[in-house]
Design a protein around this motif. Structure first.
Motif, mmCIF file in Angstrom:
data_model
loop_
_atom_site.group_PDB
_atom_site.id
_atom_site.type_symbol
_atom_site.label_atom_id
_atom_site.label_comp_id
_atom_site.label_asym_id
_atom_site.label_seq_id
_atom_site.Cartn_x
_atom_site.Cartn_y
_atom_site.Cartn_z
ATOM 1 N N TYR A 1 0.620 -1.297 0.032
ATOM 2 C CA TYR A 1 0.018 -0.097 -0.082
ATOM 3 C C TYR A 1 0.750 1.224 0.214
ATOM 4 C CZ TYR A 1 -2.829 3.871 1.680
ATOM 5 O OH TYR A 1 -3.709 4.859 1.902
ATOM 6 N N GLY A 2 0.968 1.664 -1.088
ATOM 7 C CA GLY A 2 1.657 3.122 -1.091
ATOM 8 C C GLY A 2 3.123 2.563 -1.098
ATOM 9 N N SER A 3 3.926 3.097 -0.286
ATOM 10 C CA SER A 3 5.284 2.457 -0.038
ATOM 11 C C SER A 3 5.462 1.708 0.669
ATOM 12 C CB SER A 3 6.319 3.898 0.133
ATOM 13 O OG SER A 3 5.923 4.318 1.379
ATOM 14 N N SER A 4 4.693 1.194 1.469
ATOM 15 C CA SER A 4 4.752 0.234 2.643
ATOM 16 C C SER A 4 4.326 -1.015 1.956
ATOM 17 C CB SER A 4 4.144 0.510 3.867
ATOM 18 O OG SER A 4 2.843 0.857 3.708
ATOM 19 N N SER A 5 4.873 -2.349 2.682
ATOM 20 C CA SER A 5 4.172 -3.505 2.350
ATOM 21 C C SER A 5 4.429 -4.428 3.497
ATOM 22 C CB SER A 5 5.132 -4.258 1.064
ATOM 23 O OG SER A 5 6.395 -4.360 1.552
#
Lengths: 271, 402
Positions: B115-119
């Motif tokens: 999600y966005g830049s996080s995983s």
């Protein structure tokens, strides 16, 4: 058989025998060796008598006392207490007799060291089912009678030999027994304490309690009304004393003992 | 001598030798506390396992691919050939098994969700809307995907609470887009919190339509598990038989799949924890036994020490039974006081143990009453021999004892 009542004991108290033993024999078996402690003893003691039993060590007098106290059973012969055969009593009845009719006084006092004087005196009343408050009341009264009113909360170790023996006597009295059996009660005491103890026994006897006392000491025996001598498991002499020694005692002692006797039955009933 | 008098005498005798009584009691305390703690741990484990299995849903039959049907061999997550069950079998169960209510397939696979830049690493669970009722799941906000989403292989997802915490830092995820591999999924709902179930944490998962997973993510036509819910507990056996015959007819053999009844799973798991509890309690009982022997030892010493006292008491009018009761009460008071302290210590200990293990603390009434009765029995059993020895003493010999 010389079991007649003493001069002042009396026909007044009637001809009823409290203790009657017939040809008692007691044989101990030690390994394969048989030792006869009693070899045929017959004796009758009437109500209100004061009998001293004398004899050397090993003459069978302690064995005899144990049988009289229903602690031991004879090998042969019969023992009637108030005309009831003891040999026909079961454990419960024997315990009841020891509890209600007989008071024991031992040479070594046999007080329980962790209990104070009053609690020691209360012991027989516990087995009689007397409630706690009544027990305490009776114990205090018995200790008062033997002159230890101010020693109620002392442990045996905090009392002198004579005082301990008086606690033991109070314990034997507290149930108002018919008979007091004393095995060398003065054996561990000095002469003065011994005489004090004998004064109590004489007062008890005068109040109507039958006293049987084992002793080595000829002087002590002189306080009794009758002396029975044992040797090698047999009675060798039985004499009624015409002039016995009377221990000096305060008149209040009789009053206290009389009060004890009158009160007990009611208190026990009330409880 | 009445009971109250006996207890009073026993207490006076016990307190007259505090050190010795204390050490004797310690044996009983340790024994009882050990039993309480061990039973509580066993019961706690049992509760934990049961609640996990029950959290699967109710009246569930679980169909899995496989070659064996031995009980206990394959409760969860172990597979024969994966490629056996398809949506056709799901439909067959739905059509041919009158005792079955809702049916839901499941494929689940660990995967990376971004999600966005996080995983994060989480489970993707692919299923149908019936899954909600079958597994007794709830939706906390938004909605679950629909039949229509399944038919169209819609790119939607419902996320678990754990995923929200980790991926969205607690913010509202509805309407946001997740990426699984190259597939973008729009979040339409948030699952209610359920916690641990079986081997997996069901909160740490995202739920997608089964068709979406098959076509877009996994590229397979098979499903791993079919959950079938019987109408009620009574129709479980009938449902089981119907599923077996329906699938055997389609797949040609009863070996290609197995059907596990939820009650079987629960029963098997409970059998295991019951044995575990018994084993623990058995080991703990040994220490209680040792404590009891300690009581007997001290009582024998006490009888010998107090031989003269016994003789005296008999001379003063105690019956054999009075003496017997005196010592028996003393031994029972010793063990029961030890037992009560042991229960207190044990209850505290099992709370600590439960906290450490993360299990529910399970100090039940039974787990307290049983050791109490046990310590009473220990006092009676190990007291009766010393007491009868005391009662039988000959008063003349006892008085002469030095």
């Amino acid at each position: 058989m010389g079991a007649g009542p003493g001069p002042d004991s009396a026909v007044v108290r009637g001809e009823s025998s409290v203790i009657e033993v017939d040809r008692l024999r007691k044989i101990y078996r030690v390994g394969s060796i048989e030792v006869a402690a009693l070899r045929g003893v017959s004796l009758r003691i009437d109500e209100g008598e004061f009998v001293a039993i004398m004899g050397p060590s090993g003459s069978g007098k302690t064995t005899f006392m144990n049988i009289l106290g229903c602690l031991d059973q004879p090998t042969e012969g019969s023992y009637s207490l108030d005309e009831v055969l003891v040999s026909e009593m079961d454990d419960t009845e024997l315990a009841r007799v020891r509890n209600r009719r007989i008071g024991f006084v031992f040479q070594t006092y046999n007080l329980l060291p962790r209990l104070n004087a009053a609690a020691n005196v209360e012991l027989p009343l516990i087995y009689r089912g007397v409630p706690r408050r009544t027990r305490r009341l009776l114990a205090v009264r018995a200790l008062e009678a033997v002159g230890l009113k101010d020693r109620l909360h002392h442990k045996p170790s905090e009392l002198s030999g004579g005082q301990q023996q008086r606690v033991a006597i109070a314990r034997s009295l507290v149930t108002h027994p018919q008979i007091v059996l004393a095995d060398e009660p003065t054996g561990n005491l000095d002469t003065k304490s011994g005489v004090e103890i004998m004064a109590i026994f004489q007062a008890l006897n005068d109040s109507g309690i039958t006293v049987v006392l084992v002793t080595h000491n000829a002087d002590i025996a002189q306080y009794a009304k009758r002396i029975v001598r044992f040797r090698d498991g047999l009675i060798v002499a039985d004499e009624t004393l015409s002039s016995r020694t009377i221990a000096e005692r305060d008149e209040s002692l009789d009053a206290l003992i009389a009060g004890l006797t009158e009160g007990t039955a009611e208190e026990v009933k009330a409880g | 001598m009445n009971l109250l008098e006996g207890v009073r005498t026993a207490l006076s005798s016990i307190t007259s030798n505090k050190m010795r009584s204390g050490l004797t009691m310690l044996g009983v305390i340790i024994g009882v506390a050990a039993v309480v703690i061990m039973v509580a741990i066993g019961e706690g484990a049992n509760l934990q396992v049961s609640s996990q299995i029950e959290r699967l849903g109710s009246n569930l039959l679980i169909v899995m691919p496989g070659r064996t049907r031995e009980p206990g061999a394959r409760t969860m997550g172990a597979f024969g050939s994966m490629d056996v069950l398809t949506m056709d079998e799901v439909q067959a169960i739905r059509d041919e098994c009158p005792s079955v209510g809702a049916v839901a397939p499941e494929i689940s696979r660990g995967t990376t969700v971004r999600y966005g830049s996080s995983s994060i690493q989480t489970q993707v669970v692919a299923t149908t809307p019936e899954y909600l009722s079958v597994r007794a799941f709830t939706v906390a906000s938004g909605s679950f995907f629909t039949e229509q989403d399944v038919l169209s292989a819609a790119k939607v997802a419902v996320v678990g609470q754990g995923v929200i915490d980790e991926l969205f830092s607690g913010a509202d995820p509805i309407g946001q887009e997740l990426k699984v591999g190259q597939v973008r999924l729009r979040v339409v709902g948030v699952m209610g919190s359920k916690g641990q179930s079986g081997m997996t944490n069901v909160d740490d998962a995202i739920y997608v339509p089964i068709t979406t997973a098959q076509k877009r993510i996994l590229g397979t036509k098979y499903v791993r598990t079919i959950y079938a819910q019987a109408h009620d507990a009574k129709s479980m056996d009938a449902a089981n038989d119907e599923i077996v015959s329906a699938l055997a007819a389609r797949l040609g053999s009863t070996d290609a799949f197995y059907v596990r009844n939820q009650a079987d799973v629960l029963g098997a798991a409970q059998d295991v924890t019951r044995v575990f509890t018994l084993l623990l309690a058995g080991i703990a009982s040994v220490s209680l036994l040792v404590g009891g022997i300690g009581v007997m030892n001290i009582m024998l010493v006490s009888v010998t020490e107090r031989t003269r006292e016994i003789g005296l008491r008999k001379a003063l009018g105690a019956r054999t039974v009075d003496i017997l009761m005196q010592f028996l009460i003393e031994s029972v008071v010793l063990s029961v006081v030890g037992g009560v302290i042991g229960i207190i210590v044990g209850s505290a200990g099992s709370r600590i143990a439960a906290r450490v293990a993360g299990w529910p603390a399970a100090v039940s009434l039974g787990a307290v009453l049983l050791p109490f009765c046990f310590s009473l029995a220990v006092g009676l059993f190990f007291g009766i021999y010393p007491a009868s020895r005391a009662g039988r003493l000959n008063p003349v010999e006892a008085l002469r004892y030095e």
